[in-house]
Design a protein around this motif. Structure first.
Motif, PDB file in Angstrom:
ATOM      1  N   THR A   1      -5.440   8.736  35.100  1.00  0.00           N
ATOM      2  CA  THR A   1      -5.118   7.963  36.292  1.00  0.00           C
ATOM      3  C   THR A   1      -6.379   7.851  37.320  1.00  0.00           C
ATOM      4  O   THR A   1      -6.713   6.603  38.087  1.00  0.00           O
ATOM      5  CB  THR A   1      -4.081   7.963  37.082  1.00  0.00           C
ATOM      6  OG1 THR A   1      -2.625   8.377  36.015  1.00  0.00           O
ATOM      7  CG2 THR A   1      -3.514   7.102  38.307  1.00  0.00           C
ATOM      8  N   GLY A   2      -6.911   8.943  37.666  1.00  0.00           N
ATOM      9  CA  GLY A   2      -8.009   9.078  38.534  1.00  0.00           C
ATOM     10  C   GLY A   2      -9.121   8.377  38.157  1.00  0.00           C
ATOM     11  O   GLY A   2     -10.117   7.764  38.910  1.00  0.00           O
TER      12      GLY A   2
ATOM     13  N   PHE B   1     -17.562  14.806  48.191  1.00  0.00           N
ATOM     14  CA  PHE B   1     -16.687  14.106  48.910  1.00  0.00           C
ATOM     15  C   PHE B   1     -17.383  13.124  50.238  1.00  0.00           C
ATOM     16  O   PHE B   1     -16.992  12.146  50.488  1.00  0.00           O
ATOM     17  CB  PHE B   1     -15.379  14.840  49.538  1.00  0.00           C
ATOM     18  CG  PHE B   1     -14.281  14.968  48.731  1.00  0.00           C
ATOM     19  CD1 PHE B   1     -13.493  13.773  48.331  1.00  0.00           C
ATOM     20  CD2 PHE B   1     -14.027  16.082  48.057  1.00  0.00           C
ATOM     21  CE1 PHE B   1     -12.231  14.000  47.589  1.00  0.00           C
ATOM     22  CE2 PHE B   1     -12.796  16.232  47.126  1.00  0.00           C
ATOM     23  CZ  PHE B   1     -12.042  15.265  47.021  1.00  0.00           C
ATOM     24  N   SER B   2     -18.477  13.782  50.397  1.00  0.00           N
ATOM     25  CA  SER B   2     -19.381  13.342  51.420  1.00  0.00           C
ATOM     26  C   SER B   2     -20.286  12.364  51.074  1.00  0.00           C
ATOM     27  O   SER B   2     -21.032  11.572  51.813  1.00  0.00           O
ATOM     28  CB  SER B   2     -20.056  14.418  52.130  1.00  0.00           C
ATOM     29  OG  SER B   2     -21.159  14.900  51.377  1.00  0.00           O
ATOM     30  N   ASP B   3     -20.319  11.992  49.602  1.00  0.00           N
ATOM     31  CA  ASP B   3     -21.497  11.252  48.982  1.00  0.00           C
ATOM     32  C   ASP B   3     -20.768   9.623  48.998  1.00  0.00           C
ATOM     33  O   ASP B   3     -19.904   9.437  48.240  1.00  0.00           O
ATOM     34  CB  ASP B   3     -21.875  11.586  47.684  1.00  0.00           C
ATOM     35  CG  ASP B   3     -22.576  10.804  47.106  1.00  0.00           C
ATOM     36  OD1 ASP B   3     -23.620  10.045  47.394  1.00  0.00           O
ATOM     37  OD2 ASP B   3     -22.575  10.994  45.755  1.00  0.00           O
TER      38      ASP B   3
ATOM     39  N   ASP C   1     -10.775  10.816  43.174  1.00  0.00           N
ATOM     40  CA  ASP C   1     -11.447  12.119  43.308  1.00  0.00           C
ATOM     41  C   ASP C   1     -10.275  13.091  43.340  1.00  0.00           C
ATOM     42  O   ASP C   1     -10.317  14.267  43.012  1.00  0.00           O
ATOM     43  CB  ASP C   1     -12.234  12.178  44.404  1.00  0.00           C
ATOM     44  CG  ASP C   1     -13.573  11.097  44.294  1.00  0.00           C
ATOM     45  OD1 ASP C   1     -13.930  10.985  43.014  1.00  0.00           O
ATOM     46  OD2 ASP C   1     -14.206  11.037  45.210  1.00  0.00           O
ATOM     47  N   LEU C   2      -9.236  12.720  44.406  1.00  0.00           N
ATOM     48  CA  LEU C   2      -8.284  13.862  44.772  1.00  0.00           C
ATOM     49  C   LEU C   2      -7.285  13.942  43.374  1.00  0.00           C
ATOM     50  O   LEU C   2      -7.006  15.021  43.167  1.00  0.00           O
ATOM     51  CB  LEU C   2      -7.294  12.986  45.759  1.00  0.00           C
ATOM     52  CG  LEU C   2      -8.154  13.021  47.067  1.00  0.00           C
ATOM     53  CD1 LEU C   2      -7.297  12.318  48.221  1.00  0.00           C
ATOM     54  CD2 LEU C   2      -8.382  14.378  47.563  1.00  0.00           C
ATOM     55  N   LEU C   3      -7.157  12.799  42.728  1.00  0.00           N
ATOM     56  CA  LEU C   3      -6.435  12.953  41.393  1.00  0.00           C
ATOM     57  C   LEU C   3      -7.035  13.748  40.340  1.00  0.00           C
ATOM     58  O   LEU C   3      -6.594  14.730  39.579  1.00  0.00           O
ATOM     59  CB  LEU C   3      -6.130  11.515  40.589  1.00  0.00           C
ATOM     60  CG  LEU C   3      -5.126  10.879  41.434  1.00  0.00           C
ATOM     61  CD1 LEU C   3      -5.102   9.561  40.867  1.00  0.00           C
ATOM     62  CD2 LEU C   3      -3.594  11.485  41.098  1.00  0.00           C
TER      63      LEU C   3
END
Length: 304
Positions: free
Chosen positions: A97-98, A149-151, A164-166
């Motif tokens: 899913t991610g 995450f900062s990119d 990303d979180l998945l």
């Protein structure tokens, strides 16, 4: 021929043949992310998890039957095996899913944080205290995750953070499966039985969820079908079996040193084969996570 015959020719060190095989295996596992991304275009993520597990599980079962691997002995592993299978199914549902939202490169980095979640879980749940060196590896890895995450340059869309979180959740569930195995009778079960618990349970438990993931069939063509077959037949039924053979034949410490190559190949395959945007931060994150993996997997010297 039984599985026990593999131990008759066990090597004391990793030789050239093992290096070549590990390069092929880690490249295959890195390429698996591209295959998952492509198969998403033809099928929904829940169906992909079911089909991958069912086809791969059937082939592994046939291989075990041919090799004479005992699978149905009463050994007290059933409850833990069902739990491990549930976690395995949830893991790949999150990963597939991610990949609908994020890139293969970003997903590969997030999923392969698994060893660090295992390190944390073992510290708090298994009383396996982490050393200062392993803590340093953990810190490096999470610096790498923060960089991802900062990119903003490699974000395919504003919704990529959801993917990303998945993917991180997939890595956490992978680690949870490992911890269940370490804390249960599964720790003494054969690797083939462990794999079949995960494949069998995940292929059944997700069937009721098929209707909640949208249409089962999307734009079905030769590409997503071939990508699904690559995952089920080659990755699950072939590379995993080869990995089991390698673990029996070579020292685990020597093999674990190749762990950092899977995210490396995942990032490179996503960029080269899918033209995904790769920024300098992605490569810096890859370096940090790879260095952390090397440190965490480095065998500790035994005290005299």
């Amino acid at each position: 021929m039984s599985a026990a015959t593999d131990t008759l020719d066990r090597r004391d060190a990793v030789d050239l043949a093992a290096v070549v095989i590990m390069l092929v295996l880690t490249f295959s596992w890195g390429l698996n992310g591209v295959a998952a991304k492509l198969s998403n275009t033809g099928f929904n993520p829940v169906f992909l998890t079911i089909a991958r597990s069912a086809v791969g599980g059937a082939l592994v079962f046939l291989w075990c039957s041919w090799r004479g691997v005992r699978l149905f002995e009463r050994d007290g592993t059933l409850p833990a095996g069902l739990l491990a299978g549930f976690l395995f199914g949830a893991e790949f549902t999150c990963i597939f899913t991610g990949l609908e939202y994020t890139t293969v490169a970003r997903s590969a980095l997030m999923v392969n944080t698994m060893p660090f979640w295992v390190l944390l879980g073992a510290h708090f749940l298994l009383s396996e205290k982490m050393s200062v060196m392993k803590l340093a590896g953990l810190a490096l890895a999470f610096c790498g995750v923060a960089l991802v995450f900062s990119d903003k340059l490699s974000l395919p869309s504003p919704e990529a953070i959801k993917g990303d979180l998945l993917s991180v959740a997939g890595g956490v569930l992978w680690a949870a499966t490992t911890l269940v195995i370490k804390r249960s009778p599964l720790a003494t079960a054969s690797a083939e039985k462990l794999l079949l618990y995960q494949l069998g349970v995940s292929s059944v438990m997700l069937v009721p969820l098929l209707g909640f993931a949208g249409p089962v069939f999307r734009q079905v063509s030769i590409v997503p079908v071939a990508a699904l077959a690559f995952q089920a037949v080659y990755v699950v039924a072939i590379t995993y079996v080869v990995w089991f053979w390698m673990v029996r034949r070579y020292p685990a410490a020597g093999l674990s040193s190749f762990a950092f190559l899977t995210p490396v190949f995942g990032v490179l395959c996503g960029g080269l084969l899918l033209n995904e945007p790769l920024s300098i931060r992605i490569f810096l994150a890859l370096g940090l996570i790879g260095a952390g993996l090397l440190i965490v997997n480095r065998p500790q010297r035994r005290k005299e």
